[in-house]
Design a protein around this motif. Structure first.
Motif, PDB file in Angstrom:
ATOM      1  N   SER A 153      -2.553  -3.506   9.957  1.00 18.95           N
ATOM      2  CA  SER A 153      -3.406  -2.486  10.463  1.00 18.95           C
ATOM      3  C   SER A 153      -3.033  -1.324   9.947  1.00 18.95           C
ATOM      4  O   SER A 153      -3.076  -0.945   8.727  1.00 18.95           O
ATOM      5  CB  SER A 153      -3.248  -2.629  12.046  1.00 18.95           C
ATOM      6  OG  SER A 153      -4.055  -1.571  12.629  1.00 18.95           O
ATOM      7  N   TRP A 154      -2.728   0.041  10.757  1.00 20.53           N
ATOM      8  CA  TRP A 154      -2.297   1.170  10.259  1.00 20.53           C
ATOM      9  C   TRP A 154      -0.957   0.821   9.120  1.00 20.53           C
ATOM     10  O   TRP A 154      -0.803   1.747   8.135  1.00 20.53           O
ATOM     11  CB  TRP A 154      -1.730   2.065  11.328  1.00 20.53           C
ATOM     12  CG  TRP A 154      -1.304   3.429  10.761  1.00 20.53           C
ATOM     13  CD1 TRP A 154      -1.613   4.107  10.029  1.00 20.53           C
ATOM     14  CD2 TRP A 154       0.215   3.751  11.214  1.00 20.53           C
ATOM     15  NE1 TRP A 154      -0.762   5.311   9.895  1.00 20.53           N
ATOM     16  CE2 TRP A 154       0.322   4.838  10.605  1.00 20.53           C
ATOM     17  CE3 TRP A 154       1.392   3.130  11.949  1.00 20.53           C
ATOM     18  CZ2 TRP A 154       1.692   5.690  10.788  1.00 20.53           C
ATOM     19  CZ3 TRP A 154       2.317   4.166  12.230  1.00 20.53           C
ATOM     20  CH2 TRP A 154       2.398   5.214  11.482  1.00 20.53           C
ATOM     21  N   GLY A 155      -0.001   0.021   9.464  1.00 20.60           N
ATOM     22  CA  GLY A 155       0.784  -0.339   8.568  1.00 20.60           C
ATOM     23  C   GLY A 155       0.396  -0.618   7.199  1.00 20.60           C
ATOM     24  O   GLY A 155       1.208  -0.583   6.026  1.00 20.60           O
ATOM     25  N   GLY A 156      -0.820  -1.339   7.034  1.00 20.60           N
ATOM     26  CA  GLY A 156      -1.215  -1.430   5.675  1.00 20.60           C
ATOM     27  C   GLY A 156      -1.681  -0.110   5.085  1.00 20.60           C
ATOM     28  O   GLY A 156      -1.469  -0.358   3.820  1.00 20.60           O
ATOM     29  N   ASN A 157      -2.069   0.856   5.742  1.00 22.83           N
ATOM     30  CA  ASN A 157      -2.613   2.106   5.148  1.00 22.83           C
ATOM     31  C   ASN A 157      -1.180   2.810   4.808  1.00 22.83           C
ATOM     32  O   ASN A 157      -1.122   3.225   3.811  1.00 22.83           O
ATOM     33  CB  ASN A 157      -3.147   2.954   6.211  1.00 22.83           C
ATOM     34  CG  ASN A 157      -4.657   2.436   6.483  1.00 22.83           C
ATOM     35  OD1 ASN A 157      -4.889   1.430   6.256  1.00 22.83           O
ATOM     36  ND2 ASN A 157      -5.343   3.604   6.707  1.00 22.83           N
ATOM     37  N   VAL A 158      -0.200   2.510   5.678  1.00 26.72           N
ATOM     38  CA  VAL A 158       1.082   3.357   5.125  1.00 26.72           C
ATOM     39  C   VAL A 158       1.862   2.436   3.861  1.00 26.72           C
ATOM     40  O   VAL A 158       2.175   3.326   3.034  1.00 26.72           O
ATOM     41  CB  VAL A 158       2.176   3.031   6.207  1.00 26.72           C
ATOM     42  CG1 VAL A 158       3.582   3.412   6.020  1.00 26.72           C
ATOM     43  CG2 VAL A 158       1.795   3.769   7.698  1.00 26.72           C
ATOM     44  N   VAL A 159       1.823   1.277   3.861  1.00 29.42           N
ATOM     45  CA  VAL A 159       2.170   0.619   2.446  1.00 29.42           C
ATOM     46  C   VAL A 159       1.347   0.723   1.344  1.00 29.42           C
ATOM     47  O   VAL A 159       1.992   1.147   0.143  1.00 29.42           O
ATOM     48  CB  VAL A 159       2.488  -0.873   2.605  1.00 29.42           C
ATOM     49  CG1 VAL A 159       3.364  -1.095   3.846  1.00 29.42           C
ATOM     50  CG2 VAL A 159       1.186  -1.699   2.761  1.00 29.42           C
ATOM     51  N   VAL A 160       0.050   1.165   1.364  1.00 32.80           N
ATOM     52  CA  VAL A 160      -0.867   1.714   0.105  1.00 32.80           C
ATOM     53  C   VAL A 160      -0.418   3.010   0.044  1.00 32.80           C
ATOM     54  O   VAL A 160      -0.089   3.349  -1.343  1.00 32.80           O
ATOM     55  CB  VAL A 160      -2.314   1.665   0.688  1.00 32.80           C
ATOM     56  CG1 VAL A 160      -3.121   2.281  -0.326  1.00 32.80           C
ATOM     57  CG2 VAL A 160      -2.694   0.249   0.932  1.00 32.80           C
ATOM     58  N   ARG A 161       0.044   3.891   0.894  1.00 35.23           N
ATOM     59  CA  ARG A 161       0.622   5.291   0.657  1.00 35.23           C
ATOM     60  C   ARG A 161       1.883   5.218  -0.145  1.00 35.23           C
ATOM     61  O   ARG A 161       2.067   5.845  -0.914  1.00 35.23           O
ATOM     62  CB  ARG A 161       0.614   6.005   1.996  1.00 35.23           C
ATOM     63  CG  ARG A 161       1.231   7.526   1.751  1.00 35.23           C
ATOM     64  CD  ARG A 161       0.208   8.283   0.772  1.00 35.23           C
ATOM     65  NE  ARG A 161      -1.351   8.526   1.364  1.00 35.23           N
ATOM     66  CZ  ARG A 161      -1.529   9.073   2.436  1.00 35.23           C
ATOM     67  NH1 ARG A 161      -0.856  10.053   3.281  1.00 35.23           N
ATOM     68  NH2 ARG A 161      -2.818   9.089   2.737  1.00 35.23           N
TER      69      ARG A 161
END
Length: 329
Positions: A153-161
């Motif tokens: 979820s948001w953790g996916g956005n974080v690891v992309v960043r």
């Protein structure tokens, strides 16, 4: 699975006075795996293995560490995994995935991000960029060499960043129903977004009632997964619950997602990425996943039709098997 099966709890200071806690599982001798490191016998496979868009289908699987290199010398050790939860979640949701990774010969560290789980809750830093910087500090401090970094979820956005800003740190990305979440595309303005996604005020509700609701809402989840979800909250002495991540901090993270969608980061990801959406290729939302995959330089999609957003709780064995395809030394 229970807490006794976690090898240790590790603390990492990511900035002065801010410590994050991680649940570490050491690699165990592999048993019951096929030689390619694919799905274990009897594991369910809710996703397709091929499709007309050509985006999904696993990469060459490496299920565990090599013992010898091509020249007969020592080969790299097992690939480590860093597991990142979503918004208002916690590291325990990864317990069953981490156990499967350990059984396949790979160590894992599941992190509680700041304000979540058992980590510190400072007054600031509740945004995607700071969370990614915290992960970079974790990888550096622990000395993890090119780990597979999986975020839900948001953790996916974080690891992309993380991969966009620190291309030398991750070895591959696992994006578990996240990494492409663009709130700008879903809502006409921030006010509409805030109204729709503001979390309920559940402080003071009986923990017993929350357990009953989780059992009813997720009958196909294990007791481990449901208890891990309950751990998103603290249980008070009177038996009622209180949020670990406060609503104001939750909204700060949402606002950062609104202000900083992952689109600009995706083309900067220089490592393989495996997208695991909780939907099928015919779903009306599938085009969003396809666009994200097309923006990534090296992407594979594995679909999970009709699945829950918390894929790692609902299908831990299959998620682990999919993530193991990224474990290339």
């Amino acid at each position: 699975m229970n807490d006794t099966e976690v090898t240790e709890v590790v603390e990492v200071e990511v900035e002065p006075g801010v410590r994050l806690r991680l649940r570490h599982r050491a690699a165990r001798p592999a048993t019951g795996r096929d030689s390619a490191g694919g799905h274990a016998a009897g594991a369910t496979t809710p996703h397709d293995t091929a499709g007309p868009d050509g985006l999904h289908g696993a990469a060459a699987a490496v299920g565990g560490p090599h013992t010898a290199g091509a020249d007969g010398g020592a080969a790299p050790g097992p690939v480590p995994f860093l597991l990142v939860h979503g918004l208002s979640s916690n590291a325990r949701l990864w317990d069953e995935v981490g156990d499967a990774l350990a059984a396949a010969g790979h160590p894992s560290w599941a992190v509680d991000l700041r304000g979540h789980g058992e980590s510190d809750a400072p007054e600031s830093g509740y945004d995607t960029g700071t969370a990614a910087a915290d992960l970079a500090a974790v990888i550096t401090t622990l000395g993890l060499s090119r780990p597979v970094v999986a975020g839900q979820s948001w953790g996916g956005n974080v690891v992309v960043r993380l991969a966009a800003k620190h291309p030398d740190l991750p070895g591959a990305l696992g994006l578990v129903d996240g990494g492409w979440i663009d709130l700008h595309a879903a809502f006409p303005d921030w006010q509409s977004c805030e109204r729709a996604l503001r979390p309920q005020d559940i402080d003071g509700r009986p923990a017993a009632a929350m357990r009953q609701w989780l059992a009813s809402a997720h009958p196909d989840w294990s007791d481990t997964a449901r208890e891990a979800t309950l751990a998103n909250m603290r249980i008070r002495a009177d038996g009622t619950v209180a949020r670990r991540l406060t609503i104001p901090h939750h909204l700060e993270i949402l606002r950062s997602m609104w202000d900083g969608p992952p689109g600009p980061d995706l083309p900067l990801v220089a490592v393989p990425a495996l997208l695991l959406p909780a939907l099928g290729p015919q779903d009306e939302r599938a085009d969003t996943v396809r666009r994200a995959a097309a923006a990534l330089p090296d992407a594979t999609v594995r679909w999970y039709p009709g699945a829950d957003h918390d894929l790692h709780a609902q299908h831990p064995a299959t998620i682990a098997a999919d993530l193991l395809t990224l474990a290339v030394p």
